[in-house]
Write an enzyme that holds these catalytic residues in place. Structure first.
Site, PDB file in Angstrom:
ATOM      1  N   MET A  34       0.724  -1.510  -0.137  1.00 34.53           N
ATOM      2  CA  MET A  34       0.252  -0.134   0.095  1.00 34.53           C
ATOM      3  C   MET A  34       0.933   1.239  -0.290  1.00 34.53           C
ATOM      4  O   MET A  34       2.025   1.181   0.001  1.00 34.53           O
ATOM      5  CB  MET A  34      -1.062   0.219   1.524  1.00 34.53           C
ATOM      6  N   CYS A  35       0.843   2.462  -0.518  1.00 35.52           N
ATOM      7  CA  CYS A  35       0.999   3.534  -0.927  1.00 35.52           C
ATOM      8  C   CYS A  35       0.113   4.752  -0.026  1.00 35.52           C
ATOM      9  O   CYS A  35      -1.415   4.573  -0.426  1.00 35.52           O
ATOM     10  CB  CYS A  35       1.503   3.622  -2.042  1.00 35.52           C
ATOM     11  N   GLY A  36       0.899   5.786  -0.173  1.00 34.99           N
ATOM     12  CA  GLY A  36       0.167   7.200  -0.761  1.00 34.99           C
ATOM     13  C   GLY A  36       0.847   8.008  -2.134  1.00 34.99           C
ATOM     14  O   GLY A  36       1.819   8.113  -1.571  1.00 34.99           O
ATOM     15  N   THR A  49       4.780   7.033  -0.990  1.00 33.48           N
ATOM     16  CA  THR A  49       5.397   6.782   0.056  1.00 33.48           C
ATOM     17  C   THR A  49       4.952   4.806  -0.153  1.00 33.48           C
ATOM     18  O   THR A  49       3.878   5.529  -0.402  1.00 33.48           O
ATOM     19  CB  THR A  49       4.959   7.153   1.568  1.00 33.48           C
ATOM     20  N   ASN A  93      -1.025   2.389  -5.698  1.00 35.51           N
ATOM     21  CA  ASN A  93      -1.639   2.197  -4.713  1.00 35.51           C
ATOM     22  C   ASN A  93      -2.539   1.636  -4.672  1.00 35.51           C
ATOM     23  O   ASN A  93      -3.882   1.210  -4.529  1.00 35.51           O
ATOM     24  CB  ASN A  93      -2.316   3.409  -3.729  1.00 35.51           C
TER      25      ASN A  93
END
Length: 593
Positions: free
Chosen positions: A1-3, A48, A72
């Protein structure tokens, strides 16, 4: 998962720079493991990463001469096949996109993904921007357009007043959008919808912050089957059962019906498969081990459950634990149980009581397995101290009393800070289980505890599929089976509007990935293909008829008491709705200190 974060346009104003800086701070909490930035012309990109798939984290953004890509999501399967080896899902998708030679091929990449996703893809050759979310809207993605600037991000900061912070919307999960960055009013600015939304109200207004998207003739195939309108005549209602002996149980009797028994067994297997994908697609490391880059095996739980002790969360906890035991992993599971103080200062709220009851039932089914129930106790002072600066920005663009209550409850639960009951004195009588919890026979010793897990299983999405809400019973009472069938079909069409994006922003703020086994594409399609009265029977009483097939599955697996727990919304079960004694409606704007 990401931002993920993408902006295009004027970035010189101090107001915009403050906005971007606050965005980046929020994104770093979502993805604490890796970070990358790209500044190119008018475009600014940042990502991120919370590393969950592949042998090591994949740094983003992906940037080439022809395109830049922000991802994401989680690819659990592609075209119903597992990903090869230990490959990063980000790398897998990038490789697919490199080879696309048409819009149709590009759209098919996302159409073939099983799992949650949100993305931004900048086609530099045409200066087109593609973006979108999966069919269920499990990942957050927000859109902002002001003063000639476009911003797309996993989350936005919020400040009161008419300024750069105002505005912004959640991108609807109705398809994939394409924006012509050279001319926002161009006919090249389009929406490629999921085919189930064509001709419906979901795609009648495709305006995002005064940018109009034109419907394209190319569409994406809906990733799930929509519910059938069948009734199985072989399933009796409770009125047709003869129960001459008091000890006869309606669940036991229903499980003797061949078609019901087969459906329940298949449901258990489909749900087990969905959970397995979600607990195995992660590196089996806790937060501290990832942070310290430990080379030795992790000894802490790396998977938790948002746990009320109700039907949905307890069934997830049991099946996940069974899967861990099968592969010899006995580190345990963290069960996050949140409670807000009563006016008397007690934390013995309904969800705490059912949590303790379910905990005993789980431990009796898997003796010795370390179920850790984290008792997250939240006094009013703590809620007020953290809500304005920490939680309110994550709710944006939502701002109702209901969103505030649910968001706060989930945020504190996902943080996983509380007390851990290290032992309990179980009662010998099953009937006295809950009374034992109320009498304080469970928690004879407590220690402070903070969960280190990086994956949280949640029960969200099942009530919409199995008539778990009071509105379903109301529709059935008015219109019978035809009305209920229509309601369940509409639920699946509008499920992306049920604020899963909000829940993603809330949970991810702790560097934790929320995963939704009940929204697994194969599991949803299985339920959709069942006759309605195999799934639920609202002629039966509350606590039995709604989510009937899931209750039967829990009963069959030994969760006898939990199988009869009625639905209770988190804002009422945790008692946050009564904490401040406000006379408010759920739809009112939340006005908080």
């Amino acid at each position: 998962m990401c931002g993920i974060y993408f902006s295009y346009g004027n970035s010189d104003s101090s107001e915009y720079q403050h906005f971007e800086l606050e965005c980046k701070c929020m994104l770093r909490r979502r993805g604490p493991d890796l970070e990358g930035c790209v500044n190119e012309g008018k475009a600014r990109l940042m990502s991120t990463v919370l590393w969950l798939q592949g042998q090591e984290g994949y740094r983003q953004p992906t940037n080439t001469d022809d395109f830049a890509f922000l991802w994401n999501g989680d690819v659990y399967k592609y075209k119903d096949e597992n990903l090869p080896g230990q490959q990063s899902d980000t790398q897998f998708i990038v490789d697919k996109l490199r080879n696309c030679e048409s819009d149709t091929a590009f759209l098919e990449v996302f159409q073939n993904i099983q799992g949650p996703w949100a993305f931004v893809f900048w086609d530099k050759t045409k200066n087109h921007l593609w973006f979108g979310r999966d069919y269920f809207g499990r990942q957050s993605l927000l859109f902002h357009h002001r003063d000639g600037s476009i911003v797309i991000s996993s989350c936005f900061p919020q400040h009161d007043g008419d300024n750069f912070y105002s505005g912004g919307v959640e991108i609807p999960a109705v398809g994939i959008f394409r924006l012509d960055l050279d001319d926002l009013s161009s006919k090249n600015t389009k929406l490629f919808p999921w085919n189930c939304y064509i001709g419906t109200s979901h795609t009648s207004n495709n305006n995002l912050c005064n940018v109009q998207f034109h419907m394209d003739e190319i569409s994406l195939k809906c990733p799930v089957i929509l519910p059938t309108c069948d009734i199985n005549q072989n399933v009796k209602s409770i009125q047709e059962f003869s129960l001459p002996k008091p000890e006869m149980d309606i669940f036991d009797e229903l499980l003797k019906v061949s078609c019901m028994k087969i459906a329940v067994e298949e449901l258990i297997q489909k749900l087990r498969d969905a959970i397995k994908l979600r607990i195995e697609n992660q590196p089996n490391l806790c937060k501290e081990c990832v942070k310290k880059k430990c080379s030795t095996p992790c000894t802490c739980p790396c998977v938790g459950v948002l746990f009320s002790g109700g039907l949905d969360s307890t069934l997830l906890a049991l099946l996940a634990a069974q899967l861990f035991v099968e592969k010899g992993d006995c580190r345990g599971i963290d069960l996050m149980n949140v409670s807000f103080a009563t006016p008397e200062g007690s934390f013995d709220v309904p969800d705490r009581m059912t949590g303790l009851q379910a905990l005993q039932e789980l431990r009796s089914l898997l003796p010795g397995y370390p179920f850790r129930m984290v008792k997250v106790d939240v006094p009013l002072t703590t809620l007020q101290a953290l809500r304005r600066d920490k939680i309110k920005p994550l709710l944006f663009p939502l701002n109702t009393v209901l969103d505030d209550s649910i968001g706060c409850a989930i945020w504190f639960a996902a943080r996983g800070e509380g007390k851990l009951a290290t032992r309990y004195e179980s009662t010998t009588s099953t009937d006295d289980t809950l009374q034992g919890a109320q009498d304080g026979q469970f928690d004879t010793e407590e220690v402070e505890y903070t969960s280190r897990c990086r994956v949280l299983l949640t029960g969200m999405g099942i009530d919409e599929q199995l008539a778990g809400y009071s509105r379903h019973r109301s529709r059935y009472d008015r219109e019978g089976w035809p009305g209920l069938q229509d309601e369940l079909r509409m639920e699946l069409l509008r499920i992306s509007e049920r604020n899963l994006g909000r829940d993603n922003r809330i949970i991810s703020d702790h560097g934790v990935m929320a995963r939704f086994p009940f929204l697994d594409e194969n599991f949803v399609s299985f339920l959709s293909g069942l006759p309605t009265n195999l799934k639920c029977d609202l002629s039966l009483p509350r606590g039995i008829g709604e989510k009937l097939i899931l209750r039967l599955a829990a009963h069959k697996l030994g969760l006898v008491r939990t199988a009869r727990e009625p639905k209770r919304a988190v804002q009422f079960g945790s008692r946050i709705a009564k904490l401040e004694n406000r006379k408010e409606k759920a739809s009112d704007k939340a006005v908080r200190d």
